[in-house]
Design a protein around this motif. Sequence first.
Motif, PDB file in Angstrom:
ATOM      1  N   GLU A  68       5.361   5.497   8.916  1.00  0.00           N
ATOM      2  CA  GLU A  68       3.946   5.144   9.565  1.00  0.00           C
ATOM      3  C   GLU A  68       3.235   3.835   8.783  1.00  0.00           C
ATOM      4  O   GLU A  68       2.368   3.363   9.413  1.00  0.00           O
ATOM      5  CB  GLU A  68       3.070   6.252   9.006  1.00  0.00           C
ATOM      6  CG  GLU A  68       2.827   7.395  10.080  1.00  0.00           C
ATOM      7  CD  GLU A  68       2.151   8.555   9.438  1.00  0.00           C
ATOM      8  OE1 GLU A  68       0.685   8.802   9.675  1.00  0.00           O
ATOM      9  OE2 GLU A  68       2.416   9.089   8.293  1.00  0.00           O
ATOM     10  N   ARG A  69       4.001   3.716   7.562  1.00  0.00           N
ATOM     11  CA  ARG A  69       3.287   2.481   6.798  1.00  0.00           C
ATOM     12  C   ARG A  69       3.630   1.286   7.382  1.00  0.00           C
ATOM     13  O   ARG A  69       4.825   0.892   7.782  1.00  0.00           O
ATOM     14  CB  ARG A  69       3.642   2.879   5.399  1.00  0.00           C
ATOM     15  CG  ARG A  69       2.809   4.059   5.026  1.00  0.00           C
ATOM     16  CD  ARG A  69       3.449   4.122   3.448  1.00  0.00           C
ATOM     17  NE  ARG A  69       2.661   5.468   2.915  1.00  0.00           N
ATOM     18  CZ  ARG A  69       1.455   5.430   2.410  1.00  0.00           C
ATOM     19  NH1 ARG A  69       0.941   4.343   2.288  1.00  0.00           N
ATOM     20  NH2 ARG A  69       1.009   6.356   1.854  1.00  0.00           N
ATOM     21  N   ILE A  70       2.677   0.348   7.393  1.00  0.00           N
ATOM     22  CA  ILE A  70       2.985  -1.204   7.858  1.00  0.00           C
ATOM     23  C   ILE A  70       3.283  -2.013   6.590  1.00  0.00           C
ATOM     24  O   ILE A  70       2.404  -2.001   5.753  1.00  0.00           O
ATOM     25  CB  ILE A  70       1.757  -1.539   8.732  1.00  0.00           C
ATOM     26  CG1 ILE A  70       1.528  -0.833   9.918  1.00  0.00           C
ATOM     27  CG2 ILE A  70       1.975  -3.301   9.249  1.00  0.00           C
ATOM     28  CD1 ILE A  70       0.122  -1.341  10.544  1.00  0.00           C
ATOM     29  N   LEU A  71       4.515  -2.483   6.519  1.00  0.00           N
ATOM     30  CA  LEU A  71       4.821  -3.150   5.395  1.00  0.00           C
ATOM     31  C   LEU A  71       4.595  -4.702   5.496  1.00  0.00           C
ATOM     32  O   LEU A  71       4.947  -5.193   6.659  1.00  0.00           O
ATOM     33  CB  LEU A  71       6.390  -2.837   4.967  1.00  0.00           C
ATOM     34  CG  LEU A  71       6.651  -1.427   4.893  1.00  0.00           C
ATOM     35  CD1 LEU A  71       8.153  -1.040   4.544  1.00  0.00           C
ATOM     36  CD2 LEU A  71       5.831  -0.736   3.946  1.00  0.00           C
ATOM     37  N   ARG A  72       4.469  -5.308   4.430  1.00  0.00           N
ATOM     38  CA  ARG A  72       4.327  -6.900   4.559  1.00  0.00           C
ATOM     39  C   ARG A  72       6.104  -7.309   4.711  1.00  0.00           C
ATOM     40  O   ARG A  72       6.731  -6.420   4.631  1.00  0.00           O
ATOM     41  CB  ARG A  72       4.151  -7.550   3.313  1.00  0.00           C
ATOM     42  CG  ARG A  72       2.623  -7.588   3.042  1.00  0.00           C
ATOM     43  CD  ARG A  72       2.292  -8.246   1.634  1.00  0.00           C
ATOM     44  NE  ARG A  72       2.900  -7.596   0.643  1.00  0.00           N
ATOM     45  CZ  ARG A  72       2.899  -7.764  -0.609  1.00  0.00           C
ATOM     46  NH1 ARG A  72       2.631  -9.026  -0.854  1.00  0.00           N
ATOM     47  NH2 ARG A  72       3.474  -6.940  -1.449  1.00  0.00           N
ATOM     48  N   THR A  77       8.504  -6.863   1.709  1.00  0.00           N
ATOM     49  CA  THR A  77       8.743  -5.567   1.429  1.00  0.00           C
ATOM     50  C   THR A  77       9.644  -4.818   2.599  1.00  0.00           C
ATOM     51  O   THR A  77      10.758  -4.078   2.143  1.00  0.00           O
ATOM     52  CB  THR A  77       7.143  -4.777   1.423  1.00  0.00           C
ATOM     53  OG1 THR A  77       6.525  -5.415   0.542  1.00  0.00           O
ATOM     54  CG2 THR A  77       7.398  -3.259   0.794  1.00  0.00           C
ATOM     55  N   ASN A  88      -4.622  -4.506   8.210  1.00  0.00           N
ATOM     56  CA  ASN A  88      -4.229  -3.710   9.296  1.00  0.00           C
ATOM     57  C   ASN A  88      -5.259  -2.372   9.645  1.00  0.00           C
ATOM     58  O   ASN A  88      -5.104  -1.680  10.568  1.00  0.00           O
ATOM     59  CB  ASN A  88      -3.044  -3.066   9.399  1.00  0.00           C
ATOM     60  CG  ASN A  88      -1.995  -4.142   9.394  1.00  0.00           C
ATOM     61  OD1 ASN A  88      -1.837  -5.005  10.221  1.00  0.00           O
ATOM     62  ND2 ASN A  88      -0.987  -4.235   8.289  1.00  0.00           N
ATOM     63  N   GLN A 117      -0.068  -4.265  -5.235  1.00  0.00           N
ATOM     64  CA  GLN A 117      -0.109  -4.026  -3.624  1.00  0.00           C
ATOM     65  C   GLN A 117       0.920  -3.341  -3.058  1.00  0.00           C
ATOM     66  O   GLN A 117       0.895  -2.490  -2.174  1.00  0.00           O
ATOM     67  CB  GLN A 117      -0.189  -5.459  -3.086  1.00  0.00           C
ATOM     68  CG  GLN A 117      -1.460  -6.327  -3.151  1.00  0.00           C
ATOM     69  CD  GLN A 117      -1.663  -7.599  -2.470  1.00  0.00           C
ATOM     70  OE1 GLN A 117      -0.987  -7.659  -1.335  1.00  0.00           O
ATOM     71  NE2 GLN A 117      -2.064  -8.616  -2.939  1.00  0.00           N
ATOM     72  N   THR A 128       0.804   0.072  -0.867  1.00  0.00           N
ATOM     73  CA  THR A 128       1.506  -0.129   0.398  1.00  0.00           C
ATOM     74  C   THR A 128       2.432   0.987   0.770  1.00  0.00           C
ATOM     75  O   THR A 128       2.387   1.645   1.786  1.00  0.00           O
ATOM     76  CB  THR A 128       1.935  -1.498   0.882  1.00  0.00           C
ATOM     77  OG1 THR A 128       1.004  -2.430   0.661  1.00  0.00           O
ATOM     78  CG2 THR A 128       2.536  -1.547   2.180  1.00  0.00           C
ATOM     79  N   GLN A 134      -3.090  -2.975   4.237  1.00  0.00           N
ATOM     80  CA  GLN A 134      -1.750  -3.607   4.566  1.00  0.00           C
ATOM     81  C   GLN A 134      -1.162  -2.166   5.441  1.00  0.00           C
ATOM     82  O   GLN A 134      -0.648  -2.277   6.720  1.00  0.00           O
ATOM     83  CB  GLN A 134      -0.773  -4.292   3.491  1.00  0.00           C
ATOM     84  CG  GLN A 134       0.562  -4.221   3.963  1.00  0.00           C
ATOM     85  CD  GLN A 134       0.594  -5.188   5.008  1.00  0.00           C
ATOM     86  OE1 GLN A 134       0.010  -6.395   5.188  1.00  0.00           O
ATOM     87  NE2 GLN A 134       1.462  -5.133   6.170  1.00  0.00           N
ATOM     88  N   ALA A 135      -1.003  -1.051   4.584  1.00  0.00           N
ATOM     89  CA  ALA A 135      -0.280   0.123   5.030  1.00  0.00           C
ATOM     90  C   ALA A 135      -0.834   1.007   6.099  1.00  0.00           C
ATOM     91  O   ALA A 135      -0.289   1.740   6.985  1.00  0.00           O
ATOM     92  CB  ALA A 135       0.074   0.828   3.744  1.00  0.00           C
ATOM     93  N   ARG A 136      -2.443   0.715   6.091  1.00  0.00           N
ATOM     94  CA  ARG A 136      -3.220   1.862   6.696  1.00  0.00           C
ATOM     95  C   ARG A 136      -2.906   2.975   5.958  1.00  0.00           C
ATOM     96  O   ARG A 136      -2.420   4.184   6.271  1.00  0.00           O
ATOM     97  CB  ARG A 136      -2.681   1.925   8.274  1.00  0.00           C
ATOM     98  CG  ARG A 136      -3.208   0.719   8.915  1.00  0.00           C
ATOM     99  CD  ARG A 136      -3.073   1.280  10.566  1.00  0.00           C
ATOM    100  NE  ARG A 136      -3.098  -0.079  11.436  1.00  0.00           N
ATOM    101  CZ  ARG A 136      -2.513  -0.302  12.767  1.00  0.00           C
ATOM    102  NH1 ARG A 136      -1.646   0.607  12.838  1.00  0.00           N
ATOM    103  NH2 ARG A 136      -3.013  -1.284  13.284  1.00  0.00           N
ATOM    104  N   ASP A 137      -3.697   3.010   4.590  1.00  0.00           N
ATOM    105  CA  ASP A 137      -4.031   4.090   4.034  1.00  0.00           C
ATOM    106  C   ASP A 137      -5.243   4.118   3.499  1.00  0.00           C
ATOM    107  O   ASP A 137      -5.891   2.977   3.442  1.00  0.00           O
ATOM    108  CB  ASP A 137      -2.725   4.350   2.841  1.00  0.00           C
ATOM    109  CG  ASP A 137      -2.701   5.674   2.062  1.00  0.00           C
ATOM    110  OD1 ASP A 137      -3.517   6.441   2.234  1.00  0.00           O
ATOM    111  OD2 ASP A 137      -1.883   5.689   1.396  1.00  0.00           O
TER     112      ASP A 137
END
Lengths: 235, 235
Positions: free
Chosen positions: A218-222, A225, B2, B94, B98, B137-140
């Motif tokens: 689910e998480r959007i990573l750089r 990463t 994000n 970060q 993330t 970044q992660a959407r958390d």
Amino acid sequence: MNLLLLDQADFVAADRVLLRDRRLTHLQQVHRAEVGESLKVGLLGGDMGSGRLLRLDAGEAELQVSFDQPPPAKLPLTLLLALPRPKMLRRVLQTVATMGVPRLVLLNSYRVEKSFWQTPFLEPAAIHEQLILGLEQARDTVLPEVIIEKRFKPFVEDRLPQLTAGTLGLVGHPGDYPHCPRAVVEPVTLAIGPEGGWIPYEVEKLAAAGLQPVQLGERILRVETAVSALLARLF
Amino acid sequence: MNLLLLDQADFVAADRVLLRDRRLTHLQQVHRAEVGESLKVGLLGGDMGSGRLLRLDAGEAELQVSFDQPPPAKLPLTLLLALPRPKMLRRVLQTVATMGVPRLVLLNSYRVEKSFWQTPFLEPAAIHEQLILGLEQARDTVLPEVIIEKRFKPFVEDRLPQLTAGTLGLVGHPGDYPHCPRAVVEPVTLAIGPEGGWIPYEVEKLAAAGLQPVQLGERILRVETAVSALLARLF
């Protein structure tokens, strides 16, 4: 710098090197090396071994070196990356070299800003510099191959199918896809998209060339990463 | 960015927020948002949802927001890190946010330079800033807890055993140790050392507190790379 990486131009005899550049500065200021000390050395593209510091002046270091150990194995991987933004590109190049990627393709994508292709960090000397830093970090001597592909379609249609032949082809993409596999044994071709992801057309073209979509959670990573996380999961 | 992360101070009504800070600049310059557009939003410490852009002036953006979705689950993990050098610390904070680490302990170690403890990046506001960037970044929406432990021995002897109780305790350390396990299901306490690694005394003390040494392979990774690689392998 966990490895003093040497090239042929450093040698003044079969087992002697002279250093005068940033490696000298590093020995003096960061490592605070002392005469007589033994340091890990590697020959660019060759074996690794040890170097005894014979002399350390303000302008020059002399070492006696020997090589008795191969560099670590590379991953069985071709990594395709949508060209990251310049600042990220430099770090990604280091990460790629550190993690043992043997071949990197920097690829255009709809969501890669055109200006990214103008960065001086894409010049061969700049790429080389970051790769060397990555090798020194990991203790490796073998430079990854970096291929630059400014046009998505001709690359994916004409050249990618040969690269993916005989490999597990994967493209990281958010959505209801299988999770990226773990601990694979076969060679892999892995594509990682730009910030914002591949567009559907690109995912279709990559799939047609043999790359199946996998999701990364689910998480959007750089990008940086995502590279280290995916490689650690795959291998 | 994000996710547009909101806190209580942004609200002017139950479903309206006004933005005037770097989030406004981001909407204007990076996102190039337009009135009527729907954006992903999250309430710091709460749910996520969407926000419709009602108004976008030079100095202010107004959104109508609703929340209908919980943030992604955190990893079942306590991460112990020997304090990295300041520049790396910011990026690691970060990455930690993330990747969904719920609790981070920044710990002293013999090879942590004393000057690292003086960095302004350790001040609460500076830590908060980097964590927010990682969440966006992660959407958390949920901030990790960050615990600062400037003294190794009292922490490891007196407080670590409670933290590790009921968890799989691991300490990353080069050498002839088992490889880091993959795809674990139980909660984990993981310790990652400084550049140059833990000293043997520290590995012994961590082992006595319930953390077993595991190796990460031949290559030496930067702290940030090690964090993302180990978490991707473990979970």
